[in-house]
Enzyme design. Structure first.
Site, PDB file in Angstrom:
ATOM      1  N   ASP A 351       0.877  -1.172   0.000  1.00 30.11           N
ATOM      2  CA  ASP A 351       0.000   0.000   0.000  1.00 30.11           C
ATOM      3  C   ASP A 351       0.918   1.227   0.000  1.00 30.11           C
ATOM      4  O   ASP A 351       2.113   1.134   0.313  1.00 30.11           O
ATOM      5  CB  ASP A 351      -0.957  -0.007   1.200  1.00 30.11           C
ATOM      6  CG  ASP A 351      -2.148   0.923   0.950  1.00 30.11           C
ATOM      7  OD1 ASP A 351      -2.054   1.793   0.052  1.00 30.11           O
ATOM      8  OD2 ASP A 351      -3.184   0.807   1.648  1.00 30.11           O
TER       9      ASP A 351
HETATM   10  C1  BGC Z   1      -4.921   3.336  -0.138  1.00 28.56           C
HETATM   11  C2  BGC Z   1      -4.963   2.331  -1.257  1.00 28.56           C
HETATM   12  C3  BGC Z   1      -4.788   3.046  -2.566  1.00 28.56           C
HETATM   13  C4  BGC Z   1      -3.490   3.797  -2.549  1.00 28.56           C
HETATM   14  C5  BGC Z   1      -3.178   4.525  -3.840  1.00 28.56           C
HETATM   15  C6  BGC Z   1      -3.729   4.253  -0.213  1.00 28.56           C
HETATM   16  O1  BGC Z   1      -3.894   5.329   0.626  1.00 28.56           O
HETATM   17  O2  BGC Z   1      -4.963   2.674   1.097  1.00 28.56           O
HETATM   18  O3  BGC Z   1      -6.178   1.634  -1.226  1.00 28.56           O
HETATM   19  O4  BGC Z   1      -4.862   2.135  -3.628  1.00 28.56           O
HETATM   20  O5  BGC Z   1      -3.535   4.748  -1.516  1.00 28.56           O
HETATM   21  O6  BGC Z   1      -3.958   5.644  -3.992  1.00 28.56           O
END
Ligand code: BGC
Length: 938
Positions: A351
């Site tokens: 993540d």
């Molecule tokens: C989120 C993810 C997301 C990523 C990219 C993170 O803050 O938890 O679900 O895909 O950002 O935007």
């Protein structure tokens, strides 16, 4: 939770009554060294540690109260200063997970993947170490067009990773689909698949390689959890089906799906150490979800297992830790469970900024790609991979074999999805601006040396005819909870039954956001009609239809069958009681209908709205919604409540009110907000949605998130919490706490469709123990020979112009020859492929429709295990039953679906005993229930 387990905080009273989980108290197991970040303490030490912490805390005059969840405390964490909190935090010892020497697992054994690995190997073996590292590392936040962009290597361009679960984020001319929660509420497998397919098509046409969805965790254990709406409802089986069909749809279009967030990511607060208001707590790490080994397989990781079986290309490890080890450096979760047992062949991506350990720790623990590249903050220019991974390979801390496997997993997935086809578009949008031309490296700054301006936004309209699919999903995801539908009554829904239609709309949620539907960053505000929650899972609207618009156009262009139009009025003020009262009284005078629109919103932890920092503070309706309903209902005999919300809300203030004649829960409909609702209100369509979670009567009947840090690394003890929601409603006493059960939903007919003739056919005698992800295997996957690192370049070419904050794989200086490892690759293993569970039972049942109109039914199959009490959803179908007709419905149940995880043997087990097999119209059997017993034997 076992008696001997010191609680990290009280959970719901309901949960105390559930059947014991099969794995507590088996956590952790015996073993030697822990996962790379764990210190390997054993359970008894953990308890001693907890005890000491308690004594210490009490001695400090603090008391463990700091560390305990206070039911209903609703603290928003903003009242005291960070320093005070820091001093108060007890040094709670981390509960660790199973321990062992979990080796990284090579991909490529699966025959469906093997040819793509072979093709990848032929390419990757021509690459230098620097080129390989480049592919594993994001180039930095906003340094490319997508939210994630990898470095390139010869024959492989940059890979574009883009959110998200309900549409293409940060891009114009895309469809804003209903949220996954809404789609789950359709209980319609065709729609789950078609939405995935449409998402995949739009992603491809925008040039996205990896679509960051589906979201199949959070599982929705805590109804306050901020991101529950991004996933498919409060049940692992439903999440599994939703995830699987979405992956099938996305990948069928050649786009790599990314299933997230693995695993135990149930709350936003404390998910990252320094995010937003977490910063004030002075934490040492993100929240650690404490998961038992059996619960992990049976519940938390269940949907991930499903998508792995479906062939998902990538999986995102979560922000939170699990059993004390951060999810992206957790060798047990990644190597042992995901790649070993489940046989995952694709790549694991972090993540965004979730990786929090050095290259050698996370790479050896099974992380294959870091995103967006940086360590702890966006555009900081540093990385745990990039140059640090290069250095780790040079030193031999990460073997070449492991680096090769990381890259092969990525490149093989690229080939498997045929993304090497010349027709696969490159990104034709920029996430960072909407004008046609702009800087290529936004993260470097406009005037940075080397900055170039490119035509990035082509404004390609990729929506096709998806608005009608979006509309249908939103319509079918709307649940009629209550209705005054006695045969001759003209109260309640549909509006089509009124003799003359006098209608008034109440509430800001019926109309537009005065500043426009995209006015708040990532939708982090709840103004006007609510179509999505907020955060990375949100999408910019190109089209957004409010209920006010669509009801008005419907009234002004009436169909001949409509009742004659009478008065029409609308009041978008939620709190002006006098105004609300006046309008309600006026409607009552003409026997009119009052439609009251109410909402409840939530989102991702980096954003906040009206004091809700991601997670909801409580389950109350926003903007005084309950008072608004009561004010209107006090004066208007025919008050219909329309809810748009992220999940369960408190209905009790008006639930029993005699003038509340109908309640519709429309979840989050996306762009087709009003256009999906209006046909339901008027009766052109029948509601056919079902609740993908339970609505309890009292807030205290739900488990609550951790709202206070109970240690410098906060912990959320989820052991014994696997049977949540309806699965924990196991007695008549508990049934009384339920207002509307999981799986429940009405249509406009008073007589329920009935279920009869449930039959269970055993396809074969199940084997008692059957493995998932066998032992080590001698089969040889495709591998790449080590290179002589002494002959490799490790620094940037002469005269290289570095872009500010861009992440490169280059070392600042060439390593000394004697510092370069010449050792052989080591520390990887191969694992036998998991057994695909076979269909062991076929269950059939007959549905009968007593009414004079064709209707949709959603029969649900539940299995109760021997000795257990809680039901487990194991099948559902959405079936059309003709007027006065009958329909036979069939469910297949797999071995895994009648198995429990045996911790001692590390195998699935079909336990001996009586299984209750029920086909019902909801999880409590309202509106039809039929059960048979099947005796499992071995
Ligand atoms: C989120 C993810 C997301 C990523 C990219 C993170 O803050 O938890 O679900 O895909 O950002 O935007």
């Amino acid at each position: 939770m076992t008696d001997s387990t010191p609680s990290l905080g009280p959970k719901s009273t309901l949960l105390a009554n559930q059947e014991p989980s099969s794995d507590t108290p088996n956590l952790p197991q015996t073993g030697a060294a822990g996962p790379p970040t764990s210190t390997g303490s054993k359970r008894k030490f953990v308890y001693i540690g907890l005890g000491l912490a308690a004594i210490l805390a009490i001695a400090l005059g603090v008391g463990l109260g700091v560390g305990l969840k206070k039911k209903g405390s609703g603290s928003d964490g903003e009242k005291s200063s960070g320093d005070e909190r820091k001093t108060n935090l007890p040094a709670l010892e981390l509960v660790k997970g199973p321990e062992g020497d979990w080796k990284a697992v090579l991909g490529g054994l699966d025959p469906e993947w093997a040819p793509h690995y072979a093709k990848a190997a032929a390419l990757v073996k021509t690459w230098t170490t620097l080129e390989k590292v480049n592919v594993t590392t994001g180039i930095g936040w906003s340094q490319g067009p997508c939210v994630g962009n990898t470095g390139t290597a010869p024959g492989l361009g940059s890979i574009c990773l883009q959110d998200g679960p309900l549409g293409i984020r940060f891009a114009p001319l895309v469809t804003v689909f209903p949220a996954a929660l809404t789609t789950a509420a359709t209980f319609n497998k065709d729609l789950l698949f078609l939405r995935g397919q449409a998402l995949g098509r739009e992603a491809r046409e925008k040039g996205v390689n990896v679509l960051l969805g589906p979201c199949i965790g959070p599982l929705g254990l805590f109804p306050e959890g901020g991101r529950n709406w991004e996933s498919f409802g409060a049940d692992p089986y439903l999440q599994g089906v939703g995830g699987r069909l979405t992956v099938r749809g996305i990948q069928g279009e050649g786009v790599i799906a990314n299933a997230k967030h693995y695993v135990g990511n149930e709350q936003e607060l404390f998910r990252r150490r320094d995010e937003g208001r977490n910063a004030g707590w002075g934490l040492d790490g993100p929240i650690s979800s404490v998961l038992g080994s059996a619960d992990l397989r049976e519940t938390w990781a269940w949907p991930f297992q499903e998508v792995v079986e479906e062939g998902v290309g990538s999986i995102m490890c979560a922000y939170n830790s699990v059993n004390g080890s951060q999810s992206c450096s957790n060798s047990y979760l990644l190597n042992e469970v995901l790649k070993g047992e489940m046989g995952f062949q694709g790549f694991v991506v972090s993540d965004w900024l979730a990786q929090d350990t050095e290259a050698e720790v996370s790479a050896n623990a099974g992380l294959d790609m870091t995103m967006p590249g940086e360590k702890h903050s966006f555009t900081a220019g540093d990385s745990f991979f990039g140059a640090e991974l290069t250095a780790a390979v040079v030193k031999g801390e990460v073997s070449q074999a492991r680096l090769n496997d990381m890259v092969l997993r990525i490149v093989a997935t690229h080939f498997k999805l045929s993304q090497d086809s010349p027709s696969y578009p490159r990104p034709n949008f920029s996430s960072w601006f909407r004008r046609s031309h702009g800087p290529a490296y936004v993260g470097a700054g406009d005037n940075a040396p080397g900055q170039i301006i490119l035509p990035l936004n082509a404004n390609i309209d990729v929506r096709g005819n998806h608005s009608s699919l979006a509309r249908q999903i939103a319509s079918e995801g709307t649940v009629l909870l209550r209705n005054e539908n006695s045969p001759n009554s003209t109260l309640g829904l549909p509006l089509g039954k009124k003799k003359v239609l006098n209608l008034a709309l109440f509430g800001s949620a019926a109309g537009p956001n005065p500043n426009g539907p995209n006015s708040c960053t990532d939708r982090a505000c709840n103004r006007g009609a609510l179509g999505q929650g907020w955060g990375s899972g949100s999408v910019d609207y190109t089209r957004f239809i409010t209920p006010l618009e669509s009801i008005q156009s419907r009234l002004y262009a009436p169909l001949s069958s409509d009742p004659p139009a009478g008065l029409f009025d609308f009041t978008l003020d939620d709190t002006n009681r006098d105004l609300l009262r006046q309008k309600a009284v006026a409607m009552q005078e003409v026997n009119g209908t009052c439609l009251v629109f109410v909402t409840s919103d939530s989102g991702e932890g980096y954003g906040s709205s009206e004091g809700h920092a991601g997670d909801r503070n409580d389950l109350e309706l926003w903007h005084g919604g309950a008072e608004m309903v009561l004010t209107v209902a006090t004066h208007c005999r025919d008050t219909v409540v329309v809810i748009h919300a992220v999940g369960a809300v408190n209905l009790e203030p008006f639930e029993g009110h005699p003038n509340v004649t109908a309640i519709l829960h429309a979840h989050l409909p996306g762009q087709e907000h009003g256009s999906s609702l209006t046909p339901l209100l008027f009766g052109d369509e029948e509601p056919s949605g079902r609740l993908p979670y339970t609505i309890f009567k009292k807030e205290g009947d739900y488990p609550r998130i951790e709202k206070e840090a109970n240690g410098r690394v906060p912990q959320s003890d989820l052991r014994g919490m696997a049977a949540f929601d309806y699965r924990n409603v196991t007695s008549e006493e508990q049934e009384k706490t339920v207002r509307y059960p999981f799986g429940f939903g009405l249509d406009y007919h008073p007589d329920p469709i009935t279920i009869s003739d449930v039959e269970v056919k055993e396809e074969f005698k199940p084997i008692r123990f059957w493995a998932n992800g066998g032992n080590s295997s001698t089969a040889s996957p495709v591998t790449i020979p080590d290179r002589d690192l002494r002959k490799e370049p490790f620094t940037a070419p002469k005269g290289w112009r570095f872009i500010k904050n861009y992440i490169y794989p280059y070392l600042p200086a060439a390593p000394k020859r004697e510092d370069i490892t010449t050792g052989p690759s080591a520390n990887l293993t191969t694992r036998a492929l998991p057994v695909k569970p076979r269909k062991v039972l076929e269950v059939t049942a007959t549905l009968k429709n007593p009414s004079s109109k064709a209707r949709m039914a959603v029969p649900q199959l539940y299995v109760t295990f021997p000795g257990g009490k809680g039901r487990n959803l194991r099948g559902f179908e959405k079936v059309r039953v003709e007027a006065g007709g009958e329909e036979v419905v069939k469910f297949g149940v797999s071995e895994r679906e009648v198995s429990r995880w045996n911790v001692g043997r590390n195998q699935w087990e079909v336990r001996e005993g009586r299984y209750r097999v029920e086909v019902m119209m909801d999880s409590l059997g309202r509106g039809g229930r039929k059960e048979v017993e099947w005796r499992g034997e071995y």
